[in-house]
Design a protein around this motif. Structure first.
Motif, PDB file in Angstrom:
ATOM      1  N   LEU A   1      46.021  -4.434 -19.532  1.00 30.09           N
ATOM      2  CA  LEU A   1      47.082  -3.666 -18.768  1.00 30.09           C
ATOM      3  C   LEU A   1      48.292  -4.166 -19.624  1.00 30.09           C
ATOM      4  O   LEU A   1      49.299  -3.192 -19.955  1.00 30.09           O
ATOM      5  CB  LEU A   1      47.238  -4.146 -17.457  1.00 30.09           C
ATOM      6  N   LEU A   2      48.606  -5.206 -19.941  1.00 31.65           N
ATOM      7  CA  LEU A   2      49.849  -5.571 -20.737  1.00 31.65           C
ATOM      8  C   LEU A   2      49.906  -4.904 -22.197  1.00 31.65           C
ATOM      9  O   LEU A   2      50.887  -4.615 -22.640  1.00 31.65           O
ATOM     10  CB  LEU A   2      49.915  -7.175 -21.138  1.00 31.65           C
ATOM     11  N   ALA A   3      48.826  -4.605 -22.937  1.00 36.75           N
ATOM     12  CA  ALA A   3      48.677  -4.053 -24.095  1.00 36.75           C
ATOM     13  C   ALA A   3      48.769  -2.698 -24.072  1.00 36.75           C
ATOM     14  O   ALA A   3      49.493  -2.252 -24.875  1.00 36.75           O
ATOM     15  CB  ALA A   3      47.025  -4.306 -24.838  1.00 36.75           C
ATOM     16  N   VAL A   4      48.581  -2.200 -22.927  1.00 30.93           N
ATOM     17  CA  VAL A   4      48.641  -0.567 -22.627  1.00 30.93           C
ATOM     18  C   VAL A   4      50.203  -0.235 -22.477  1.00 30.93           C
ATOM     19  O   VAL A   4      50.874   0.588 -23.002  1.00 30.93           O
ATOM     20  CB  VAL A   4      47.963   0.015 -21.540  1.00 30.93           C
ATOM     21  N   ILE A   5      50.929  -1.115 -21.600  1.00 27.21           N
ATOM     22  CA  ILE A   5      52.508  -1.021 -21.335  1.00 27.21           C
ATOM     23  C   ILE A   5      53.190  -1.247 -22.464  1.00 27.21           C
ATOM     24  O   ILE A   5      53.980  -0.656 -22.955  1.00 27.21           O
ATOM     25  CB  ILE A   5      52.674  -2.143 -20.357  1.00 27.21           C
TER      26      ILE A   5
END
Length: 215
Positions: free
Chosen positions: A182-186
């Motif tokens: 999720l951090l990577a996507v944001i």
């Protein structure tokens, strides 16, 4: 005039290739070996490959893109479709080459570092391809369509489309890696827009300089 167009087209495809290599490198040396499903068809392919290990991630990306190409041609236009076909074929080939020939491995096992460095590299590659009206394929195509038919920018479009992949990754590899995904996507959504803005700024500066020289 025709020769000039050919030179510009070749230049575009060379730059797109550089962008694709960056995406493949970020995926194969940071995301894939650490099981970070950082959104997109690549992230979904990582999940599918976990359940069907005889299929490489590059192969799954290739098959998935075949379905999405028709959508790109119809809704976005032929130019985007042709460049996207090239970029996605190149991504599948380069990822398979890195995986099977170069035997890609995790350059770091620290998940936070893998997300930070991997996202910086992949977002730069995606931004480069988007700035040239192309895409590395997959859910990037859906993000481009959402951007074309709404007021939502490309970064946020990518974020919306990729949330589903993050959930699949969390269910497959665990909540901890799901949160890193999720951090990577944001981060990817934010960085892609910044890369595109910088490239378009450079292009405008060059165009203005060329027009002044022509005058």
């Amino acid at each position: 005039m025709k020769n000039n167009n050919i030179i510009l087209t070749i230049r575009d495809y060379i730059i797109i290739t550089i962008g694709v290599i960056l995406v493949a490198f970020g995926l194969e040396y940071f995301f894939v070996p650490n099981q970070i499903a950082g959104g997109g068809l690549s992230g979904l392919s990582l999940v599918i490959s976990h359940y069907i290990p005889m299929l490489s991630i590059g192969t799954i990306i290739f098959l998935g893109n075949l379905i999405l190409f028709v959508i790109a041609f119809i809704l976005v236009g032929g130019d985007f479709g042709m460049k996207t076909i090239y970029a996605s074929f190149a991504l599948s080939f380069i990822m398979d080459f890195m995986e099977k020939v170069m035997h890609s491995y995790a350059l770091t096992s620290n998940l936070l570092l893998a997300v930070l460095i991997g996202t910086l590299i992949t977002a730069s590659g995606i931004g480069i391809t988007f700035a040239l009206n192309a895409s590395t394929g997959g859910t990037d195509i859906l993000a481009k369509i959402l951007n074309k038919y709404s007021s939502i920018n490309l970064g946020i479009s990518l974020l919306i489309v990729d949330l589903f992949v993050v959930v699949c990754g969390a269910l497959t590899f665990g909540l901890n890696k799901g949160l890193y995904s999720l951090l990577a996507v944001i981060m990817n959504g934010l960085l892609v827009d910044r890369v595109i803005v910088q490239i378009e700024k450079k292009q405008k500066e060059k165009a203005n300089a060329d027009s002044k020289l022509a005058a």
